[in-house]
Write a protein that holds these residues in place. Structure first.
Motif, PDB file in Angstrom:
ATOM      1  N   PRO A 108       0.837  -1.209   0.000  1.00 23.11           N
ATOM      2  CA  PRO A 108       0.000   0.000   0.000  1.00 23.11           C
ATOM      3  C   PRO A 108       0.871   1.258   0.000  1.00 23.11           C
ATOM      4  O   PRO A 108       2.024   1.231   0.446  1.00 23.11           O
ATOM      5  CB  PRO A 108      -0.795  -0.123   1.301  1.00 23.11           C
ATOM      6  CG  PRO A 108      -0.740  -1.568   1.656  1.00 23.11           C
ATOM      7  CD  PRO A 108       0.589  -2.059   1.172  1.00 23.11           C
ATOM      8  N   LEU A 109       0.293   2.345  -0.483  1.00 19.09           N
ATOM      9  CA  LEU A 109       1.021   3.609  -0.577  1.00 19.09           C
ATOM     10  C   LEU A 109       0.335   4.663   0.293  1.00 19.09           C
ATOM     11  O   LEU A 109      -0.895   4.765   0.287  1.00 19.09           O
ATOM     12  CB  LEU A 109       1.061   4.095  -2.033  1.00 19.09           C
ATOM     13  CG  LEU A 109       1.809   3.193  -3.012  1.00 19.09           C
ATOM     14  CD1 LEU A 109       1.636   3.695  -4.441  1.00 19.09           C
ATOM     15  CD2 LEU A 109       3.289   3.110  -2.663  1.00 19.09           C
ATOM     16  N   ALA A 143      -4.444  10.751   0.809  1.00 19.10           N
ATOM     17  CA  ALA A 143      -5.034  12.031   1.231  1.00 19.10           C
ATOM     18  C   ALA A 143      -4.556  13.216   0.391  1.00 19.10           C
ATOM     19  O   ALA A 143      -4.970  14.350   0.653  1.00 19.10           O
ATOM     20  CB  ALA A 143      -4.717  12.285   2.705  1.00 19.10           C
ATOM     21  N   LEU A 144      -3.724  12.996  -0.606  1.00 13.93           N
ATOM     22  CA  LEU A 144      -3.232  14.102  -1.425  1.00 13.93           C
ATOM     23  C   LEU A 144      -4.344  14.611  -2.340  1.00 13.93           C
ATOM     24  O   LEU A 144      -5.028  13.828  -3.003  1.00 13.93           O
ATOM     25  CB  LEU A 144      -2.026  13.648  -2.258  1.00 13.93           C
ATOM     26  CG  LEU A 144      -0.780  13.241  -1.456  1.00 13.93           C
ATOM     27  CD1 LEU A 144       0.300  12.718  -2.392  1.00 13.93           C
ATOM     28  CD2 LEU A 144      -0.255  14.411  -0.635  1.00 13.93           C
ATOM     29  N   MET A 188      -4.421   8.926 -10.081  1.00 18.83           N
ATOM     30  CA  MET A 188      -3.440   8.359 -11.007  1.00 18.83           C
ATOM     31  C   MET A 188      -3.022   6.958 -10.572  1.00 18.83           C
ATOM     32  O   MET A 188      -2.954   6.028 -11.399  1.00 18.83           O
ATOM     33  CB  MET A 188      -2.204   9.266 -11.087  1.00 18.83           C
ATOM     34  CG  MET A 188      -2.451  10.626 -11.704  1.00 18.83           C
ATOM     35  SD  MET A 188      -0.929  11.629 -11.689  1.00 18.83           S
ATOM     36  CE  MET A 188      -1.586  13.257 -11.973  1.00 18.83           C
ATOM     37  N   ILE A 189      -2.729   6.789  -9.279  1.00 27.89           N
ATOM     38  CA  ILE A 189      -2.341   5.479  -8.769  1.00 27.89           C
ATOM     39  C   ILE A 189      -3.473   4.472  -8.980  1.00 27.89           C
ATOM     40  O   ILE A 189      -3.248   3.322  -9.385  1.00 27.89           O
ATOM     41  CB  ILE A 189      -1.980   5.567  -7.273  1.00 27.89           C
ATOM     42  CG1 ILE A 189      -0.719   6.415  -7.067  1.00 27.89           C
ATOM     43  CG2 ILE A 189      -1.795   4.176  -6.681  1.00 27.89           C
ATOM     44  CD1 ILE A 189       0.557   5.796  -7.587  1.00 27.89           C
ATOM     45  N   THR A 190      -4.706   4.909  -8.724  1.00 30.02           N
ATOM     46  CA  THR A 190      -5.863   4.033  -8.914  1.00 30.02           C
ATOM     47  C   THR A 190      -5.960   3.561 -10.362  1.00 30.02           C
ATOM     48  O   THR A 190      -6.204   2.376 -10.635  1.00 30.02           O
ATOM     49  CB  THR A 190      -7.154   4.767  -8.500  1.00 30.02           C
ATOM     50  OG1 THR A 190      -7.089   5.081  -7.108  1.00 30.02           O
ATOM     51  CG2 THR A 190      -8.381   3.905  -8.777  1.00 30.02           C
ATOM     52  N   PRO A 246      -6.691  -0.077  -5.489  1.00 24.18           N
ATOM     53  CA  PRO A 246      -5.837   1.114  -5.330  1.00 24.18           C
ATOM     54  C   PRO A 246      -4.789   0.969  -4.234  1.00 24.18           C
ATOM     55  O   PRO A 246      -3.648   1.423  -4.408  1.00 24.18           O
ATOM     56  CB  PRO A 246      -6.847   2.217  -5.000  1.00 24.18           C
ATOM     57  CG  PRO A 246      -8.113   1.760  -5.626  1.00 24.18           C
ATOM     58  CD  PRO A 246      -8.126   0.273  -5.482  1.00 24.18           C
ATOM     59  N   GLY A 247      -5.149   0.369  -3.095  1.00 25.23           N
ATOM     60  CA  GLY A 247      -4.161   0.173  -2.029  1.00 25.23           C
ATOM     61  C   GLY A 247      -3.585   1.474  -1.512  1.00 25.23           C
ATOM     62  O   GLY A 247      -2.363   1.577  -1.334  1.00 25.23           O
ATOM     63  N   LEU A 248      -4.427   2.468  -1.257  1.00 31.57           N
ATOM     64  CA  LEU A 248      -3.970   3.785  -0.824  1.00 31.57           C
ATOM     65  C   LEU A 248      -4.365   4.032   0.629  1.00 31.57           C
ATOM     66  O   LEU A 248      -5.505   3.795   1.024  1.00 31.57           O
ATOM     67  CB  LEU A 248      -4.577   4.875  -1.714  1.00 31.57           C
ATOM     68  CG  LEU A 248      -4.071   4.887  -3.157  1.00 31.57           C
ATOM     69  CD1 LEU A 248      -4.993   5.703  -4.036  1.00 31.57           C
ATOM     70  CD2 LEU A 248      -2.651   5.419  -3.224  1.00 31.57           C
ATOM     71  N   ILE A 249      -3.410   4.514   1.412  1.00 27.01           N
ATOM     72  CA  ILE A 249      -3.634   4.838   2.815  1.00 27.01           C
ATOM     73  C   ILE A 249      -3.688   6.359   2.938  1.00 27.01           C
ATOM     74  O   ILE A 249      -2.772   7.054   2.484  1.00 27.01           O
ATOM     75  CB  ILE A 249      -2.514   4.273   3.698  1.00 27.01           C
ATOM     76  CG1 ILE A 249      -2.440   2.749   3.534  1.00 27.01           C
ATOM     77  CG2 ILE A 249      -2.730   4.647   5.158  1.00 27.01           C
ATOM     78  CD1 ILE A 249      -1.244   2.125   4.217  1.00 27.01           C
ATOM     79  N   PRO A 250      -4.744   6.917   3.581  1.00 27.90           N
ATOM     80  CA  PRO A 250      -4.877   8.382   3.665  1.00 27.90           C
ATOM     81  C   PRO A 250      -4.038   8.995   4.788  1.00 27.90           C
ATOM     82  O   PRO A 250      -4.574   9.495   5.776  1.00 27.90           O
ATOM     83  CB  PRO A 250      -6.378   8.557   3.912  1.00 27.90           C
ATOM     84  CG  PRO A 250      -6.785   7.326   4.654  1.00 27.90           C
ATOM     85  CD  PRO A 250      -5.935   6.210   4.094  1.00 27.90           C
ATOM     86  N   VAL A 251      -2.731   8.981   4.630  1.00 30.82           N
ATOM     87  CA  VAL A 251      -1.840   9.619   5.603  1.00 30.82           C
ATOM     88  C   VAL A 251      -1.976  11.133   5.459  1.00 30.82           C
ATOM     89  O   VAL A 251      -1.925  11.661   4.332  1.00 30.82           O
ATOM     90  CB  VAL A 251      -0.379   9.186   5.364  1.00 30.82           C
ATOM     91  CG1 VAL A 251       0.582   9.983   6.241  1.00 30.82           C
ATOM     92  CG2 VAL A 251      -0.225   7.695   5.621  1.00 30.82           C
TER      93      VAL A 251
END
Length: 286
Positions: free
Chosen positions: A167-168, A172-173, A216-218, A228-233
């Motif tokens: 995951p990335l 949250a960007l 874009m990652i999605t 997507p594997g996205l973490i909202p840091v």
């Protein structure tokens, strides 16, 4: 003489580069004949009608001087030669960096005064200004980041991120970025080649929809049949971590916005054949 209705012969520079190779492959499919202009002898691509070898400039190693030689002086010299040869339209592949720095708080249009912040952008803008002094029909295409198979640089780095198995922390960007698919660039060049009348102006060239980094990652991971594997840091924590690692410039590239509005080119008749999400998915698969 060309047959009635035949498309014109194009003299193409930069044919060995990332964009040039694409134009060399795709413009003949649209009916154009190509004559490749080379700085030094090399293998002449089979797709061109002929090739002309010129003289390469010696580089000083100083960015401001070298960009001026390559992007400004060489462009204007070539445009003068085109004027003498009776060329109908001179198309200059400029850059969004002639319009703006690496980020912008507002949507960019051609009506805004250009504000380049680096030597590269200043050299591109100076070339555009040099074209205005010539009695020649010209177009400057201010390209945003171009992507497609074989891309390098920042987009290649983003593709590597997307292909990573973990995951990335980018969910949250919210900054939005304009991109330009290679297929859409070819269509834009075809549009300005075919446009009637005199143009003598710049056009911003970007896919109509600007995306966030998470989008874009999605799209890239969709091309890999992955979630997507996205973490909202929180962006502040991400910035702090990258600053501690000495990679502040990465955060600026990821979090900043740079949105270009291609409305003027769309009004000219440009119809982009690819959506950004689909083109990014195809890039990941390539």
């Amino acid at each position: 003489m060309n047959p009635v209705g035949a498309k014109p012969l194009i003299a193409l520079t930069g044919a060995t580069g990332f964009i040039g190779q694409c134009l060399l492959r795709d413009l003949p499919k649209r009916g154009y004949r190509l004559r490749v202009l080379l700085r030094r002898p090399s293998v002449v691509p089979m797709e061109c009608a002929s090739a002309v070898v010129g003289v390469a400039h010696a580089m000083s190693g100083l960015p401001e001087d070298d960009y001026r030689v390559l992007n400004t002086e060489a462009t204007i010299a070539l445009a003068r030669a085109a004027q003498r040869a009776g060329v109908k339209r001179f198309i200059f592949l400029s850059s969004i960096r002639a319009q703006s720095g690496p980020t912008a708080e507002h949507v960019l249009t051609e009506d805004l005064a250009p504000q380049p912040t680096e030597a590269y952008g200043r050299s591109k803008l100076a070339a555009e200004q040099g074209l205005t002094d010539l009695d020649l029909d010209w177009v400057a295409l201010r390209l945003v980041l171009v992507y497609g198979a074989g891309v390098k640089g920042n987009m290649a780095e983003l593709v590597r991120f997307a292909r990573a198995p973990y995951p990335l922390p980018l969910g949250a960007l919210r900054g939005r970025r304009s991109l330009l698919a290679l297929d859409n660039l070819v269509a834009a060049i075809d549009t300005v080649l075919a446009a009637p009348g005199r143009l003598r102006r710049p056009f911003l060239v970007a896919d109509p929809a600007a995306l966030t980094i998470p989008e874009m990652i999605t799209a890239l991971r969709r091309g890999l049949n992955r979630s997507p594997g996205l973490i909202p840091v929180p962006p502040s924590l991400l910035e702090m971590a990258l600053r501690a690692a000495g990679r502040t410039e990465i955060y600026q590239r990821l979090a900043g916005s740079l949105v270009a509005d291609p409305a003027a080119l769309l009004r000219l008749g440009w119809t982009p054949p690819a959506t950004t999400a689909d083109a990014l998915a195809a890039l990941a698969r390539s």
